[in-house]
Design an enzyme around this catalytic site. Structure first.
Site, PDB file in Angstrom:
ATOM      1  N   GLN A 147      10.362  15.711  -1.175  1.00 50.12           N
ATOM      2  CA  GLN A 147       9.781  17.026  -1.446  1.00 50.12           C
ATOM      3  C   GLN A 147       9.526  17.650  -0.077  1.00 50.12           C
ATOM      4  O   GLN A 147       8.601  17.236   0.627  1.00 50.12           O
ATOM      5  CB  GLN A 147       8.471  16.877  -2.233  1.00 50.12           C
ATOM      6  N   LYS A 156      -1.526   9.635   3.561  1.00 53.18           N
ATOM      7  CA  LYS A 156      -2.576   9.005   2.748  1.00 53.18           C
ATOM      8  C   LYS A 156      -2.136   7.700   2.084  1.00 53.18           C
ATOM      9  O   LYS A 156      -2.856   6.700   2.130  1.00 53.18           O
ATOM     10  CB  LYS A 156      -3.035  10.002   1.680  1.00 53.18           C
ATOM     11  N   SER A 211      -8.967 -38.336  28.941  1.00 54.03           N
ATOM     12  CA  SER A 211      -9.566 -37.005  29.049  1.00 54.03           C
ATOM     13  C   SER A 211      -9.043 -36.272  30.266  1.00 54.03           C
ATOM     14  O   SER A 211      -8.752 -36.886  31.303  1.00 54.03           O
ATOM     15  CB  SER A 211     -11.083 -37.128  29.157  1.00 54.03           C
ATOM     16  N   TYR A 217      -5.724 -27.626  24.981  1.00 55.61           N
ATOM     17  CA  TYR A 217      -4.649 -26.699  24.647  1.00 55.61           C
ATOM     18  C   TYR A 217      -3.356 -27.479  24.449  1.00 55.61           C
ATOM     19  O   TYR A 217      -2.888 -28.164  25.368  1.00 55.61           O
ATOM     20  CB  TYR A 217      -4.443 -25.641  25.751  1.00 55.61           C
ATOM     21  N   ASN A 234      -9.044  13.894 -15.698  1.00 55.39           N
ATOM     22  CA  ASN A 234      -7.621  13.565 -15.735  1.00 55.39           C
ATOM     23  C   ASN A 234      -7.324  12.504 -14.667  1.00 55.39           C
ATOM     24  O   ASN A 234      -7.662  12.671 -13.502  1.00 55.39           O
ATOM     25  CB  ASN A 234      -6.830  14.846 -15.450  1.00 55.39           C
ATOM     26  N   ARG A 278      -8.029  15.044   3.459  1.00 51.22           N
ATOM     27  CA  ARG A 278      -9.403  14.539   3.485  1.00 51.22           C
ATOM     28  C   ARG A 278      -9.526  13.184   4.186  1.00 51.22           C
ATOM     29  O   ARG A 278     -10.619  12.719   4.462  1.00 51.22           O
ATOM     30  CB  ARG A 278      -9.943  14.475   2.041  1.00 51.22           C
TER      31      ARG A 278
HETATM   32  C1  UD1 Z   1      -4.734  15.374  -9.085  1.00 53.80           C
HETATM   33  C2  UD1 Z   1      -4.715  16.153 -10.402  1.00 53.80           C
HETATM   34  C3  UD1 Z   1      -6.099  16.089 -11.021  1.00 53.80           C
HETATM   35  C4  UD1 Z   1      -6.494  14.634 -11.230  1.00 53.80           C
HETATM   36  C5  UD1 Z   1      -6.370  13.834  -9.944  1.00 53.80           C
HETATM   37  C6  UD1 Z   1      -6.535  12.361 -10.251  1.00 53.80           C
HETATM   38  C7  UD1 Z   1      -3.128  18.010 -10.194  1.00 53.80           C
HETATM   39  C8  UD1 Z   1      -2.965  19.453  -9.950  1.00 53.80           C
HETATM   40  N1  UD1 Z   1      -4.360  17.533 -10.139  1.00 53.80           N
HETATM   41  O1  UD1 Z   1      -5.656  16.023  -8.230  1.00 53.80           O
HETATM   42  O2  UD1 Z   1      -6.119  16.780 -12.267  1.00 53.80           O
HETATM   43  O3  UD1 Z   1      -7.822  14.584 -11.733  1.00 53.80           O
HETATM   44  O4  UD1 Z   1      -5.090  14.009  -9.325  1.00 53.80           O
HETATM   45  O5  UD1 Z   1      -6.595  11.573  -9.110  1.00 53.80           O
HETATM   46  O6  UD1 Z   1      -2.161  17.331 -10.472  1.00 53.80           O
HETATM   47  N2  UD1 Z   1       1.410  15.112  -4.113  1.00 53.80           N
HETATM   48  C9  UD1 Z   1       2.739  15.298  -3.809  1.00 53.80           C
HETATM   49  N3  UD1 Z   1       3.180  16.556  -3.547  1.00 53.80           N
HETATM   50  C10 UD1 Z   1       2.373  17.625  -3.583  1.00 53.80           C
HETATM   51  C11 UD1 Z   1       1.011  17.432  -3.893  1.00 53.80           C
HETATM   52  C12 UD1 Z   1       0.555  16.157  -4.164  1.00 53.80           C
HETATM   53  O7  UD1 Z   1       3.516  14.336  -3.775  1.00 53.80           O
HETATM   54  O8  UD1 Z   1       2.867  18.741  -3.336  1.00 53.80           O
HETATM   55  C13 UD1 Z   1       0.926  13.734  -4.388  1.00 53.80           C
HETATM   56  C14 UD1 Z   1      -0.125  13.261  -3.425  1.00 53.80           C
HETATM   57  O9  UD1 Z   1       0.456  12.556  -2.351  1.00 53.80           O
HETATM   58  C15 UD1 Z   1      -0.970  12.343  -4.290  1.00 53.80           C
HETATM   59  C16 UD1 Z   1      -0.792  12.892  -5.697  1.00 53.80           C
HETATM   60  O10 UD1 Z   1       0.333  13.722  -5.654  1.00 53.80           O
HETATM   61  O11 UD1 Z   1      -0.512  11.015  -4.262  1.00 53.80           O
HETATM   62  C17 UD1 Z   1      -2.011  13.680  -6.157  1.00 53.80           C
HETATM   63  O12 UD1 Z   1      -2.245  14.733  -5.258  1.00 53.80           O
HETATM   64  P1  UD1 Z   1      -3.704  15.148  -4.794  1.00 53.80           P
HETATM   65  O13 UD1 Z   1      -3.596  16.289  -3.877  1.00 53.80           O
HETATM   66  O14 UD1 Z   1      -4.461  13.969  -4.359  1.00 53.80           O
HETATM   67  O15 UD1 Z   1      -4.290  15.674  -6.184  1.00 53.80           O
HETATM   68  P2  UD1 Z   1      -5.810  15.734  -6.639  1.00 53.80           P
HETATM   69  O16 UD1 Z   1      -6.433  16.935  -6.051  1.00 53.80           O
HETATM   70  O17 UD1 Z   1      -6.467  14.444  -6.415  1.00 53.80           O
HETATM   71 CA    CA Z   2      -5.916  12.547  -5.415  1.00 44.98          CA
END
Ligand code: UD1
Ligand code: CA
Length: 460
Positions: free
Chosen positions: A75, A22, A403, A364, A167, A15
């Site tokens: 990962q 990000k 000057s 300068y 959450n 996004r």
């Molecule tokens: C997540 C939570 C959601 C919560 C929200 C709060 C889950 C499934 N959802 O959603 O309940 O309300 O955060 O901000 O956990 N990331 C990884 N590896 C991955 C996927 C994500 O490292 O495979 C990291 C991302 O870089 C990020 C964080 O995990 O820093 C959260 O991931 P993101 O995709 O932003 O989750 P949300 O949809 O915001």
């Molecule tokens: Ca998020």
């Protein structure tokens, strides 16, 4: 009680519509990840593990550059937040204490909140918050007071979407129980991901203790998923930083327009007039004044010094009671000592103005020393660059520089010397000497009249 932290930072951040991962997008000059790490450190984490993946080299480079005391695990494929946590298992295999999970995109999390979570006696604690606009967050589904599950926006029923308790993505777990539960996660959901949030249900099924605590301050758990939210987070953080300075004794006028980065330190009774940008590792002492439309980067401004309006100051050092501006540009290596000053349209670079030295206008000064109480006249230029090398100009004490003097460096001027206005100084000037280096004036009587007549005739 000690605890360790896992920060999830492997995601792409679709996004953001960006080439940059990000968590490297910046708030007040620092990547989001930096704030999360600092907060974990401040909360007292024994060890911080960052899960990286998407453009991991960039994230690692940043960690190295900032010298952050964290370990990384990779990962390879971003299969969800649950899968991301599992990638840290190997590192924690001998650990049976508590582990806190933080998201790299929740930069406003406060150390108190982290500490709070770990102090609760439970197998899992999730930090939640209430908001008017829960869109995009996972919802906390309760029955009676008890938490049943967390359901993601994309999987939620219309009824669940109305829930305003969300959450935060911030949890404390007993490590062993967490990793065990993660192994039974499934990805049968709208995004085909292994959701960390589903661990809650698994814990409940196993009759483990799950606690949800609601934060008082929703801002501290806001997730940043796009550049609009980035700017909202920046505003909130900025306000926190300014308030902190204000409560420590700094007067800030027009605070909405003050941009002050997190590592800036400011002493009490200093007065700041917005709009200003104060960046990087800048240290400002007590009783200083910082004028409007000024930008200060990685600089030291000692007590009682003043930077007036419209200045740009970078990697410079103003000593106690020094003064710059309005309209001064002080570049790297500039030192302005007590009682010394630079005025309007003065640019300096590696210039050392000793006590009481003054360059008030249009000048300068590069690669030079200006001795005590020396006065630099308007239009003076140290010609420090010959197209290949930089050369120094050394000017002694109590010198009067007329000057429009040009110093063709390398050149030295002794104490108490004077240079005549308009001089091009190519040779050293001994002390107490007047140097005149300009064509002699000739007065031709009546010649003005003749020239006018000639020009009139030429006019068509
Ligand atoms: C997540 C939570 C959601 C919560 C929200 C709060 C889950 C499934 N959802 O959603 O309940 O309300 O955060 O901000 O956990 N990331 C990884 N590896 C991955 C996927 C994500 O490292 O495979 C990291 C991302 O870089 C990020 C964080 O995990 O820093 C959260 O991931 P993101 O995709 O932003 O989750 P949300 O949809 O915001
Ligand atoms: Ca998020």
């Amino acid at each position: 009680m000690g605890f360790k932290v896992i920060i999830l930072a492997a995601g792409k951040g679709t996004r953001f519509k960006s080439e940059l991962p990000k968590v490297l997008h910046k708030i007040l000059g620092k990547p989001m990840l930096w704030y999360v790490v600092k907060s974990a450190e401040e909360a007292g984490a024994e060890e911080i593990i960052v899960v990286i993946g998407h453009k991991k080299d960039l994230v690692e480079e940043f960690i190295e550059r900032e010298n952050l005391n964290v370990k990384t695990v990779v990962q390879e494929e971003q299969l969800g937040t649950g899968h991301a946590v599992l990638c840290a298992e190997e590192r924690l295999k001998d650990y049976s204490g508590k582990v806190v999970i933080l998201n790299g995109d929740t930069p406003l999390v406060k150390p108190e909140d982290i500490k709070n979570l770990t102090s609760i006696d439970s197998d899992m604690v999730v930090l939640t918050g209430e908001t008017e606009n829960p869109h995009g967050y996972g919802r906390v589904v309760r029955k009676g007071g008890e938490v049943l599950k967390i359901v993601e926006e994309k999987d939620a029923t219309d009824e669940e979407k109305k829930i305003r308790e969300i959450n935060s993505g911030i949890y404390a777990f007993k490590a062993k129980l967490l990793f065990e539960a993660l192994k039974s996660l499934k990805n049968d959901n709208a995004q085909d991901e292994y959701y960390l949030t589903d661990v809650l249900k698994i814990f409940k099924e196993k009759d483990l203790k799950v606690t949800a605590i609601k934060t008082e301050d929703f801002n501290s758990i806001m997730g940043v998923n796009n550049r609009y939210e980035l700017s909202v987070a920046e505003r909130i953080l900025s306000e926190r930083i300014l308030k902190n300075h204000q409560l420590n004794g700094v007067t800030i006028h027009n605070p909405e327009s003050c941009y002050i980065e997190p590592e800036v330190r400011i002493g009490k009774d200093t007065e700041i007039f917005g709009p200003v940008y104060i960046k990087g590792k800048t240290f400002i002492g007590e009783r200083c004044t910082i004028g409007a439309f000024t930008e200060i980067v990685d600089s030291t401004i000692e007590d009682d010094a003043e930077v007036k309006t419209h200045c740009h100051v970078e990697k410079a050092h103003l000593k106690k009671g020094a003064s710059a501006g309005p309209f001064s540009r002080l570049r790297e290596g500039t030192v302005i000592e007590t009682g010394a000053k630079t005025g309007s349209f003065v640019e300096t670079k590696k210039a050392h103005l000793k006590k009481g030295a003054k360059a008030n206008h249009l000048t300068y000064l590069g690669d030079c020393t200006i001795g005590e109480n020396t006065n630099i006249g308007a239009g003076t230029i140290t010609c420090n660059y010959d197209g290949y090398n930089k050369w120094r100009t050394e000017i002694g004490k109590n010198v009067f520089v007329g000057s429009n003097t040009l110093f063709i460096a390398p050149v030295n001027v002794g104490d108490n010397a004077i240079t005549a206005a308009g001089s091009v100084i190519t040779k050293d000037v001994p002390e107490n000497t007047l140097a005149i280096a300009r064509a002699k004036q000739v007065n031709l009587e009546g010649r003005a009249e003749k020239i006018r007549e000639r020009n009139k005739r030429k006019k068509k």
